[in-house]
Scaffold this motif. Sequence first.
Motif, PDB file in Angstrom:
ATOM      1  N   VAL B  34     -39.681 -14.772  37.156  1.00 30.89           N
ATOM      2  CA  VAL B  34     -39.083 -15.758  36.245  1.00 30.89           C
ATOM      3  C   VAL B  34     -38.820 -14.903  34.926  1.00 30.89           C
ATOM      4  O   VAL B  34     -38.143 -15.832  33.799  1.00 30.89           O
ATOM      5  CB  VAL B  34     -40.188 -17.033  36.385  1.00 30.89           C
ATOM      6  CG1 VAL B  34     -39.982 -17.927  35.136  1.00 30.89           C
ATOM      7  CG2 VAL B  34     -39.744 -17.119  38.059  1.00 30.89           C
ATOM      8  N   LEU B  38     -36.098 -16.201  31.365  1.00 30.84           N
ATOM      9  CA  LEU B  38     -36.129 -16.609  30.416  1.00 30.84           C
ATOM     10  C   LEU B  38     -35.776 -16.048  29.006  1.00 30.84           C
ATOM     11  O   LEU B  38     -35.626 -17.084  28.455  1.00 30.84           O
ATOM     12  CB  LEU B  38     -37.725 -17.823  30.549  1.00 30.84           C
ATOM     13  CG  LEU B  38     -37.839 -18.301  32.254  1.00 30.84           C
ATOM     14  CD1 LEU B  38     -39.658 -18.854  31.881  1.00 30.84           C
ATOM     15  CD2 LEU B  38     -37.686 -19.598  31.339  1.00 30.84           C
ATOM     16  N   PHE B 108     -30.684 -20.436  38.598  1.00 26.65           N
ATOM     17  CA  PHE B 108     -31.169 -21.910  38.223  1.00 26.65           C
ATOM     18  C   PHE B 108     -32.189 -22.413  39.138  1.00 26.65           C
ATOM     19  O   PHE B 108     -33.070 -23.433  39.221  1.00 26.65           O
ATOM     20  CB  PHE B 108     -30.732 -22.572  37.247  1.00 26.65           C
ATOM     21  CG  PHE B 108     -29.223 -22.014  36.174  1.00 26.65           C
ATOM     22  CD1 PHE B 108     -30.353 -22.380  35.499  1.00 26.65           C
ATOM     23  CD2 PHE B 108     -28.700 -20.970  36.742  1.00 26.65           C
ATOM     24  CE1 PHE B 108     -29.713 -21.595  34.093  1.00 26.65           C
ATOM     25  CE2 PHE B 108     -27.529 -20.178  35.294  1.00 26.65           C
ATOM     26  CZ  PHE B 108     -29.025 -20.669  33.973  1.00 26.65           C
ATOM     27  N   LEU B 111     -35.338 -21.055  38.110  1.00 24.75           N
ATOM     28  CA  LEU B 111     -36.300 -21.510  37.482  1.00 24.75           C
ATOM     29  C   LEU B 111     -36.420 -23.420  37.102  1.00 24.75           C
ATOM     30  O   LEU B 111     -37.878 -23.647  36.802  1.00 24.75           O
ATOM     31  CB  LEU B 111     -35.380 -21.908  36.168  1.00 24.75           C
ATOM     32  CG  LEU B 111     -34.659 -20.081  35.669  1.00 24.75           C
ATOM     33  CD1 LEU B 111     -33.629 -19.699  33.984  1.00 24.75           C
ATOM     34  CD2 LEU B 111     -36.433 -19.005  35.661  1.00 24.75           C
ATOM     35  N   ARG B 112     -36.105 -24.411  37.543  1.00 27.70           N
ATOM     36  CA  ARG B 112     -35.926 -25.292  37.837  1.00 27.70           C
ATOM     37  C   ARG B 112     -36.857 -26.113  38.959  1.00 27.70           C
ATOM     38  O   ARG B 112     -38.404 -26.514  38.267  1.00 27.70           O
ATOM     39  CB  ARG B 112     -34.343 -25.905  38.102  1.00 27.70           C
ATOM     40  CG  ARG B 112     -34.980 -27.742  37.473  1.00 27.70           C
ATOM     41  CD  ARG B 112     -33.046 -28.214  37.941  1.00 27.70           C
ATOM     42  NE  ARG B 112     -33.164 -28.036  39.297  1.00 27.70           N
ATOM     43  CZ  ARG B 112     -32.014 -27.395  40.103  1.00 27.70           C
ATOM     44  NH1 ARG B 112     -31.350 -26.946  39.248  1.00 27.70           N
ATOM     45  NH2 ARG B 112     -31.756 -27.358  40.964  1.00 27.70           N
ATOM     46  N   PHE B 114     -39.874 -23.570  39.141  1.00 24.43           N
ATOM     47  CA  PHE B 114     -41.280 -23.442  38.465  1.00 24.43           C
ATOM     48  C   PHE B 114     -40.938 -24.334  37.694  1.00 24.43           C
ATOM     49  O   PHE B 114     -42.147 -24.641  37.467  1.00 24.43           O
ATOM     50  CB  PHE B 114     -40.776 -22.312  38.409  1.00 24.43           C
ATOM     51  CG  PHE B 114     -41.665 -21.713  36.872  1.00 24.43           C
ATOM     52  CD1 PHE B 114     -42.823 -21.082  37.281  1.00 24.43           C
ATOM     53  CD2 PHE B 114     -41.285 -21.508  35.174  1.00 24.43           C
ATOM     54  CE1 PHE B 114     -44.055 -21.409  36.454  1.00 24.43           C
ATOM     55  CE2 PHE B 114     -42.723 -22.046  34.633  1.00 24.43           C
ATOM     56  CZ  PHE B 114     -44.034 -21.310  35.157  1.00 24.43           C
ATOM     57  N   LEU B 115     -40.144 -24.800  36.497  1.00 25.88           N
ATOM     58  CA  LEU B 115     -40.495 -26.080  35.690  1.00 25.88           C
ATOM     59  C   LEU B 115     -40.426 -27.282  36.547  1.00 25.88           C
ATOM     60  O   LEU B 115     -40.860 -28.652  35.102  1.00 25.88           O
ATOM     61  CB  LEU B 115     -39.187 -25.807  35.056  1.00 25.88           C
ATOM     62  CG  LEU B 115     -39.065 -24.269  34.075  1.00 25.88           C
ATOM     63  CD1 LEU B 115     -37.962 -25.152  33.529  1.00 25.88           C
ATOM     64  CD2 LEU B 115     -39.930 -24.404  33.148  1.00 25.88           C
TER      65      LEU B 115
END
Lengths: 118, 118
Positions: B34, B38, B108, B111-112, B114-115
Amino acid sequence: MSIPLKRMDAGVDATSECCTLDAAPLGADDAGRVAKKLKALADPTRLRLLSHVAAQGCDAVCACDLVDVLDISQPTISHHMKKLVEAGLLTREQRGKWAHYTVTRDAFDELRRFLDLR
Amino acid sequence: MSIPLKRMDAGVDATSECCTLDAAPLGADDAGRVAKKLKALADPTRLRLLSHVAAQGCDAVCACDLVDVLDISQPTISHHMKKLVEAGLLTREQRGKWAHYTVTRDAFDELRRFLDLR
């Protein structure tokens, strides 16, 4: 068998299947702000520290507990936590000897909106 | 007036209001992967280039169009686009003289996730 009522023209892809990052191309100011947060996140140790704070729920997490979890030194933890606080991703509260940290949810809302490809 | 049926103990916050980053604290391998994505994203120019590609929908975007949009040189654009391709965020296809780019949606998604603070 269902009929896709909203697809008026079979020759055009449905817009719901296409990619967008947020509503429109990013301006210079927004790009600078988002990049600053992403830069603070773009480190494996910081990601792990942050995920430990977030996994504890809404409660503040004591820096003393993070030492045991990741097996890294207190000064190293302080350095990384400071970067996350400066980027607005965590808030820090001193309680006696130890700092306590909580996740700043608004900051993640913005990042998630940006990364929300549809 | 509504009664919060699911809140069994007034002294404990409802779990739906609490923060988690993904399901559990991030392991070292996931954190590394990740962080790499980033890091590629954490640059204002790259964010703006990426948002322009994504805003065009599913179609590939020609590098020649990006020169006009951001008013930066072709070599600078190539440098930044290469970083995004290497991180798996864009795919590149050569068509004659010009490279064309599309967004890699799977990258993506991770990443999404994770966030995704809840």
